[in-house]
Motif scaffolding. Structure first.
Motif, PDB file in Angstrom:
ATOM      1  N   MET A   1       0.473  -0.377   0.000  1.00 30.56           N
ATOM      2  CA  MET A   1       0.000   0.000   0.000  1.00 30.56           C
ATOM      3  C   MET A   1       0.860   0.685   0.000  1.00 30.56           C
ATOM      4  N   SER A   2      -1.443   2.037   0.428  1.00 29.45           N
ATOM      5  CA  SER A   2      -1.713   3.094   1.096  1.00 29.45           C
ATOM      6  C   SER A   2      -1.371   2.822   0.540  1.00 29.45           C
ATOM      7  N   GLY A   3       1.448   3.598  -0.175  1.00 29.28           N
ATOM      8  CA  GLY A   3       1.364   3.002  -0.123  1.00 29.28           C
ATOM      9  C   GLY A   3       1.006   2.019   0.296  1.00 29.28           C
ATOM     10  N   ALA A   4       1.115   0.240  -0.374  1.00 25.52           N
ATOM     11  CA  ALA A   4       0.747  -0.684   0.659  1.00 25.52           C
ATOM     12  C   ALA A   4       1.809  -0.714   1.656  1.00 25.52           C
ATOM     13  N   THR A   5       1.477  -0.670   2.871  1.00 25.37           N
ATOM     14  CA  THR A   5       2.432  -0.555   3.921  1.00 25.37           C
ATOM     15  C   THR A   5       2.081  -1.457   5.025  1.00 25.37           C
ATOM     16  N   THR A   6       2.967  -1.561   6.007  1.00 27.50           N
ATOM     17  CA  THR A   6       2.691  -2.404   7.140  1.00 27.50           C
ATOM     18  C   THR A   6       2.009  -1.681   8.260  1.00 27.50           C
ATOM     19  N   ASP A  11      -0.657   7.660   3.481  1.00 27.89           N
ATOM     20  CA  ASP A  11      -1.196   8.064   2.227  1.00 27.89           C
ATOM     21  C   ASP A  11      -2.570   7.477   2.056  1.00 27.89           C
ATOM     22  N   ARG A  12      -2.899   6.534   2.721  1.00 28.94           N
ATOM     23  CA  ARG A  12      -4.201   5.941   2.562  1.00 28.94           C
ATOM     24  C   ARG A  12      -5.010   5.905   3.849  1.00 28.94           C
ATOM     25  N   GLN A  13      -4.457   6.318   5.107  1.00 25.62           N
ATOM     26  CA  GLN A  13      -5.271   6.288   6.312  1.00 25.62           C
ATOM     27  C   GLN A  13      -4.875   7.289   7.370  1.00 25.62           C
ATOM     28  N   THR A  14      -3.566   7.514   7.592  1.00 26.19           N
ATOM     29  CA  THR A  14      -3.175   8.403   8.686  1.00 26.19           C
ATOM     30  C   THR A  14      -3.710   9.807   8.504  1.00 26.19           C
ATOM     31  N   ALA A 145      -3.586   2.277  -5.971  1.00 24.77           N
ATOM     32  CA  ALA A 145      -3.679   1.720  -4.623  1.00 24.77           C
ATOM     33  C   ALA A 145      -4.285   2.710  -3.637  1.00 24.77           C
ATOM     34  N   ASN A 146      -4.449   3.970  -4.043  1.00 25.47           N
ATOM     35  CA  ASN A 146      -5.018   5.000  -3.177  1.00 25.47           C
ATOM     36  C   ASN A 146      -6.531   5.139  -3.325  1.00 25.47           C
ATOM     37  N   THR A 203      -4.957  -4.297  -5.021  1.00 23.69           N
ATOM     38  CA  THR A 203      -4.247  -3.884  -3.818  1.00 23.69           C
ATOM     39  C   THR A 203      -5.132  -3.012  -2.937  1.00 23.69           C
ATOM     40  N   ALA A 204      -5.840  -2.068  -3.547  1.00 25.31           N
ATOM     41  CA  ALA A 204      -6.716  -1.174  -2.789  1.00 25.31           C
ATOM     42  C   ALA A 204      -7.820  -1.958  -2.082  1.00 25.31           C
TER      43      ALA A 204
END
Length: 336
Positions: A1-6, A11-14, A145-146, A203-204
């Protein structure tokens, strides 16, 4: 993610928690805003490097994601320990009562099952995203992915019966138009390129499912410790998938190990940490706008490092998608 992230980045939630510090004097907020904007820009540049590391890594794309999650686990545990050792005054300022309630919640069998499920969703997100970098441009993989805001709303409707936010209809229509321009008109239905775009779209979906599972866990338990466990499950699942796909798993040189360590440091330590900290002190609209610079940074990396050139049609589709995502984020955050 987000990126995909851990961790729910970006970028996608914070950005959903991005608010000025409560109680801070207006003058201090104004004086420090430039510093936080600088932090977000550094974070965006670091997060956008994920695809670069995947492309130059000695191991396969899924194995690269596995190491990213594995190396993130001790980092997250260290953050959790550091937070637990903060002064009582700091804990009180950050919501001591709520934190104490979470610490007192026992880990149930259902919670453990949700951790495994969330880790598998995160693994699906990371596997698909990293593979997509091999078929499509860094900019498109980061952008598609966003699209999580458009997936979260119907998921909440089907899972919990939440009312569908009909105000998302217009930005959703704009997003569909952007997808058509970018994926259909922009690529001419090139099979290889189309495969990468579809993987990035999937991914999203997986990241949205991960956020749904992780939200309840973070409400009941300390966030960084939960994310450390989720990251460990994700790493194990990614290693299993990499083995099944026959990927090269073990780096054969010091440079290969340094690349994996560099991915973890840039994406997790600098990218995720700076982003999560800085967006809390910026207005929602400004934070959302900065977060959407990640695909732009990825496009710059792709152009200079891999000669990935975007046509005017593709750029037009990207602009439409960026506007739709920014519009949707602001609508959703404004309703909270």
């Amino acid at each position: 993610m987000s990126g995909a992230t851990t961790t729910p980045d970006h970028d996608r939630q914070t950005v959903e928690t991005g608010r000025p510090a409560p109680g801070a004097p207006p003058t201090s907020r104004k004086g420090g805003r430039a510093r936080y904007q600088g932090m977000v820009l550094i974070a965006v540049c670091c997060l956008a490097l994920g695809g670069v590391f995947v492309r130059v890594s000695e191991v396969g794309p899924v194995a690269t994601g596995a190491y990213r999650s594995l190396f993130a686990t001790p980092m997250l545990l260290a953050v959790s320990v550091a937070m637990a050792r903060r002064s009582p005054e700091a804990r009180a300022a950050d919501g001591k009562k709520a934190a104490g309630a979470r610490r007192g919640t026992r880990m149930t069998g259902r919670d453990r099952a949700l951790i495994v499920l969330g880790g598998l969703f995160l693994a699906g997100d990371l596997c698909l995203w990293n593979i997509s970098f091999l078929y499509t441009s860094l900019a498109e993989a980061n952008l598609l992915a966003n699209l999580v805001p458009f997936i979260i709303a119907p998921l909440a409707f089907f899972l919990w019966g939440d009312r569908l936010p009909w105000k998302l209809v217009l930005p959703a229509v704009l997003a569909l138009g952007g997808l058509y321009v970018l994926v259909i008109l922009g690529t001419g239905l090139n099979p290889t390129h189309l495969r990468g775009d579809l993987l990035a779209l999937a991914t999203a979906v997986f990241y949205a499912l991960f956020l749904v599972v992780a939200k309840g866990l973070r409400d009941r338990h300390e966030a960084t410790r939960i994310m450390a466990t989720l990251s460990l499950v994700c790493a194990v699942a990614c290693f299993a998938v990499a083995g099944f796909l026959g990927e090269k798993i073990w780096p054969t040189s010091a440079q290969g190990w340094l690349l994996l360590i560099g991915l973890a440091i840039t994406s997790q330590v600098f990218g995720q940490t700076l982003m999560a900290h800085a967006v809390k002190f910026l207005p929602l609209q400004l934070a959302a706008l900065f977060v959407l610079l990640q695909p732009v940074a990825a496009a710059v990396y792709g152009f200079f490092l891999f000669d990935q050139r975007l046509s005017l049609v593709q750029i037009g589709g990207i602009v439409l998608l960026l506007i739709s995502i920014y519009w949707a984020k602001n609508l959703l955050e404004g309703s909270k």
